[in-house]
Design a protein around this motif. Structure first.
Motif, PDB file in Angstrom:
ATOM      1  N   ILE A 120     -29.672 -47.373 -10.424  1.00 30.19           N
ATOM      2  CA  ILE A 120     -28.690 -46.773 -11.009  1.00 30.19           C
ATOM      3  C   ILE A 120     -27.786 -47.602 -12.243  1.00 30.19           C
ATOM      4  CG2 ILE A 120     -26.510 -45.503 -10.904  1.00 30.19           C
ATOM      5  CD1 ILE A 120     -27.849 -44.159  -8.422  1.00 30.19           C
ATOM      6  N   TRP A 155     -24.507 -38.531  -9.773  1.00 30.57           N
ATOM      7  CA  TRP A 155     -24.866 -39.473  -8.774  1.00 30.57           C
ATOM      8  C   TRP A 155     -24.241 -39.081  -7.645  1.00 30.57           C
ATOM      9  CZ3 TRP A 155     -29.629 -41.006 -10.125  1.00 30.57           C
ATOM     10  CH2 TRP A 155     -29.852 -41.455 -11.428  1.00 30.57           C
ATOM     11  N   TRP A 173     -32.322 -42.771  -5.608  1.00 27.10           N
ATOM     12  CA  TRP A 173     -31.868 -42.402  -6.733  1.00 27.10           C
ATOM     13  C   TRP A 173     -32.745 -41.121  -7.333  1.00 27.10           C
ATOM     14  CZ3 TRP A 173     -34.744 -42.279 -10.930  1.00 27.10           C
ATOM     15  CH2 TRP A 173     -36.113 -43.008 -10.984  1.00 27.10           C
ATOM     16  N   ARG A 222     -32.086 -37.343  -6.485  1.00 29.85           N
ATOM     17  CA  ARG A 222     -30.769 -37.114  -7.462  1.00 29.85           C
ATOM     18  C   ARG A 222     -30.853 -36.976  -8.782  1.00 29.85           C
ATOM     19  NH1 ARG A 222     -26.628 -41.724  -5.435  1.00 29.85           N
ATOM     20  NH2 ARG A 222     -28.287 -42.672  -4.930  1.00 29.85           N
TER      21      ARG A 222
END
Length: 297
Positions: A83, A169, A207, A210
């Protein structure tokens, strides 16, 4: 050329393999390379030395337009690293190609990814370009080299800044998402909701789930090649999220082909969708668990 981002950790051999395969792409010499290396974990004997060997190798990489690297002093975990790293690079370039260190890339990987980024830049219904594809059953009357599917793949992918920045996020209103559980699973496979819920409960740091949830909420699709431009070399038991056996095998493109055909419209082909998403069915997941157990010994 879009910048290429690699996330590495403690596996020097795997990183050498991905770099070597990247350099077989003639577009590499026109591409800026960014490598992010996570720090060693506390209490892991010998891991700091492994990470240091990875860093030394990276400092001597040549063959790209530029080589840029960031070495973390602490262990952030893959999710946080991706991210932060992608956000940093994509904010400068507006697009990015993202890799982890356990992938092998076809000689036409960079061409395919850059062409996809250029072709669908203004088509906001396309959320990402994916280099990996499951082995799908292609209908006899399907003549294209590419297809669209719902769930993005995290094994060699690319996207644009506006799509990346649209992802929530933190999912602070997660409690309101439960009503979407069945719909999310129908959209992307039977494991989608469990992975997202496990992230919320702290059982994973993904990650990717998401990213896929944002794609689901926005009702967007991803572009895939019929013949995979990526194969995962992480099925050696050493990868963070991979095991020695996996149902995710593919037909790998070893050619130098650089002429690809695309569907006339951005839409889901029902037969290809069923074939691709079938890899995430309950039956195949149960079979995989059995095979994971067998290959432990």
């Amino acid at each position: 050329m879009a910048p290429v981002i690699i996330f590495a950790f403690n596996r020097l051999d795997a990183l050498i393999n991905v770099i070597t395969s990247l350099l077989l792409n003639e577009e590499a010499q026109e591409s800026d390379l960014f490598v992010f290396v996570d720090g060693a974990r506390e209490g892991k004997v010998g891991e700091r030395e492994l990470v240091c060997s990875v860093c030394r190798y990276i400092e001597n990489i040549v063959g790209f337009k530029s080589v840029n690297y960031t070495f973390s002093e602490t262990n952030k975990g893959l999710g946080n690293s991706v991210i932060k790293g992608v956000t940093e690079v994509i904010s400068r370039y507006g697009k990015a190609i993202v890799l982890e260190d356990d992938l092998i890339l076809a000689p036409n990987f960079l061409f395919f990814m850059n062409q996809g980024l250029d072709k669908y830049k203004e088509e906001t219904s396309v959320f990402s370009i994916c280099g990996y594809s499951n082995k799908v059953k292609v209908p006899k009357d399907y003549s294209y080299d590419t297809y669209f599917c719902t769930r993005s793949s995290s094994w060699g992918w690319a996207t644009w800044a506006d799509r990346w920045n649209s992802v929530d996020w933190e999912l602070e209103n997660f409690d309101k998402c439960h009503i979407l559980k069945k719909e999310f699973n129908r959209w992307g496979g039977s494991d989608c909701w469990k992975m997202l819920n496990d992230w919320k409960c702290g059982r994973n740091k993904s990650w990717a789930i998401r990213f896929c949830f944002a794609q689901f909420l926005q009702k967007k699709v991803s572009l895939f090649p019929v013949t995979s431009k990526v194969q995962n070399d992480g099925f050696d038991g050493q990868g963070t999220n991979c095991k020695r056996w996996s149902r995710f095998r593919c037909i790998f493109d070893n050619s130098a082909k650089k002429e690809f055909t695309y569907p006339e419209n951005v839409s889901i082909h029902p037969s290809l969708f069923r074939s691709a998403i079938g890899y995430h069915s309950i039956i195949k997941r149960i079979f995989s668990r059995i095979m994971y157990f067998v290959y432990r010994f």
